[in-house]
Write a protein that holds these residues in place. Structure first.
Motif, mmCIF file in Angstrom:
data_model
loop_
_atom_site.group_PDB
_atom_site.id
_atom_site.type_symbol
_atom_site.label_atom_id
_atom_site.label_comp_id
_atom_site.label_asym_id
_atom_site.label_seq_id
_atom_site.Cartn_x
_atom_site.Cartn_y
_atom_site.Cartn_z
ATOM 1 N N UNK A 64 0.838 -1.194 0.000
ATOM 2 C CA UNK A 64 0.000 0.000 0.000
ATOM 3 C C UNK A 64 0.874 1.245 0.000
ATOM 4 N N UNK A 65 0.510 2.233 -0.826
ATOM 5 C CA UNK A 65 1.277 3.474 -0.926
ATOM 6 C C UNK A 65 0.654 4.608 -0.119
ATOM 7 N N UNK A 66 -0.648 4.555 0.110
ATOM 8 C CA UNK A 66 -1.318 5.618 0.866
ATOM 9 C C UNK A 66 -2.632 5.077 1.400
ATOM 10 N N UNK A 67 -3.256 5.879 2.247
ATOM 11 C CA UNK A 67 -4.563 5.511 2.773
ATOM 12 C C UNK A 67 -5.546 6.634 2.491
ATOM 13 N N UNK A 68 -6.730 6.284 2.059
ATOM 14 C CA UNK A 68 -7.800 7.251 1.797
ATOM 15 C C UNK A 68 -8.879 7.039 2.855
ATOM 16 N N UNK A 69 -9.102 8.076 3.643
ATOM 17 C CA UNK A 69 -10.115 8.024 4.687
ATOM 18 C C UNK A 69 -11.404 8.655 4.162
ATOM 19 N N UNK A 70 -12.416 7.834 3.958
ATOM 20 C CA UNK A 70 -13.696 8.292 3.433
ATOM 21 C C UNK A 70 -14.692 8.443 4.571
ATOM 22 N N UNK A 71 -15.475 9.505 4.528
ATOM 23 C CA UNK A 71 -16.533 9.707 5.514
ATOM 24 C C UNK A 71 -17.817 10.051 4.790
ATOM 25 N N UNK A 72 -18.928 9.659 5.355
ATOM 26 C CA UNK A 72 -20.204 10.043 4.739
ATOM 27 C C UNK A 72 -21.311 10.022 5.780
ATOM 28 N N UNK A 73 -22.331 10.806 5.496
ATOM 29 C CA UNK A 73 -23.546 10.769 6.296
ATOM 30 C C UNK A 73 -24.155 9.372 6.155
ATOM 31 N N UNK A 74 -24.755 8.835 7.234
ATOM 32 C CA UNK A 74 -25.321 7.486 7.136
ATOM 33 C C UNK A 74 -26.291 7.301 5.976
ATOM 34 N N UNK A 75 -27.042 8.347 5.620
ATOM 35 C CA UNK A 75 -27.987 8.225 4.508
ATOM 36 C C UNK A 75 -27.298 8.221 3.150
ATOM 37 N N UNK A 76 -26.010 8.588 3.115
ATOM 38 C CA UNK A 76 -25.289 8.617 1.851
ATOM 39 C C UNK A 76 -24.431 7.372 1.648
ATOM 40 N N UNK A 77 -24.347 6.514 2.645
ATOM 41 C CA UNK A 77 -23.594 5.279 2.467
ATOM 42 C C UNK A 77 -24.307 4.306 1.525
ATOM 43 N N UNK A 78 -25.623 4.054 1.710
ATOM 44 C CA UNK A 78 -26.286 3.174 0.748
ATOM 45 C C UNK A 78 -26.184 3.729 -0.674
ATOM 46 N N UNK A 79 -25.728 2.933 -1.581
ATOM 47 C CA UNK A 79 -25.587 3.281 -2.989
ATOM 48 C C UNK A 79 -24.384 4.189 -3.242
ATOM 49 N N UNK A 80 -24.384 5.422 -2.732
ATOM 50 C CA UNK A 80 -23.329 6.375 -3.082
ATOM 51 C C UNK A 80 -22.001 6.055 -2.396
#
Length: 277
Positions: A88-104
């Motif tokens: 692994x060369x880097x880490x991407x930390x993704x965050x989202x509102x709970x309603x945006x996790x399904x599908x998006x």
């Protein structure tokens, strides 16, 4: 000042006493006392008072708590990123509102996972203030959110609009003008538009701050609610029916990215484009 002193300070707050903090940290009470005293001596401030009912933070202790939590979180994140898995060369930390996790959120996660084999991924979910705080602290790199940011340290990009539709488990019994209606929070613009569209409707007895919670409730108990179409879609035609002829609303979705963290990720733009498509 060192990390053990800050962690001890935070543990005392979490447990409510020096004795319980020593048990949680698996050190002696004298060690806890010495760490707290060293921290107070370095800052030149009393941080807490000991009472029979427990500890009480001073004004200085209250101010330090916020910074101590941030420093501790950043250290944990730094340890995580400097201990990347092999290859692994880097880490991407993704965050989202709970309603945006399904599908998006799931789609963005899958796209990065499948197209960037050298990038490790970490997923966070939280509300408006959580996402903004994590971005400010550098704990996350990209957030899918309903709230744009004007900070110079981030780039805000409109993605798509959620289509909010009224659905019901039984359109003959439940709609926005009848019993069984559940109000699902979808931002100030939606609240104003909803009040304008249904001026004679009483305030709903039940309300939820997340669409996924509102959906799950009416699926279990029956009722109607406005939900994002992409969240309601899997259940429409079976457990849910769209109520025809009712007003529809929209809610803008944004991607907010930290500019410094994403400068070396030329692939991020195409990853976000997958959500727009």
């Amino acid at each position: 000042m060192n990390l053990s002193e800050l962690r001890t300070f935070l543990t005392i707050i979490e447990t409510g006493s020096l004795v319980r903090a020593s048990e949680a940290l698996n050190v002696t009470q004298s060690t806890v006392t010495a760490r707290l005293k060293a921290l107070e001596d370095e800052l030149g401030q009393r941080l807490m008072h000991r009472q029979k009912s427990g500890i009480v933070l001073t004004a200085a202790g209250n101010r330090l708590q916020r910074y101590a939590s941030t420093i501790s979180d950043l250290w944990q994140q730094a340890r995580h990123e400097t201990a990347l898995p092999d290859g692994m060369q880097s880490i991407c930390n993704l965050a989202c509102h709970p309603d945006l996790w399904p599908d998006l959120g799931e789609k963005l996660f899958a796209h990065i996972r499948d197209t960037q084999p050298n990038v490790a991924l970490s997923i966070w979910t939280g509300g408006q203030y959580d996402l903004a705080s994590w971005l400010d602290q550098g704990l996350v790199d990209v957030a899918l959110t309903y709230w744009p940011s004007t900070r110079a340290t981030v780039l805000t990009e409109p993605l798509i609009q959620d289509q909010l539709i009224q659905v019901s488990t039984d359109p003959t019994r439940f709609d926005a003008t009848q019993g069984g209606y559940v109000f699902v929070e979808a931002g100030d613009n939606f609240s104003r538009a909803h009040a304008s569209a249904f001026p004679q409707t009483d305030t709903a007895r039940l309300s939820f701050g997340a669409a996924t919670l509102g959906r799950d409730y009416i699926l279990r108990n029956g009722g109607a609610a406005y939900l994002p179409a992409r969240i309601a879609h899997p259940n429409i035609g079976s457990e849910l029916q769209e109520i025809a002829g009712e007003p529809q609303f929209t809610r803008q979705i944004y991607a907010v990215s930290r500019t410094t963290a994403c400068a070396g990720w030329p692939w991020l733009g195409s990853a976000l484009d997958t959500l727009r498509s």
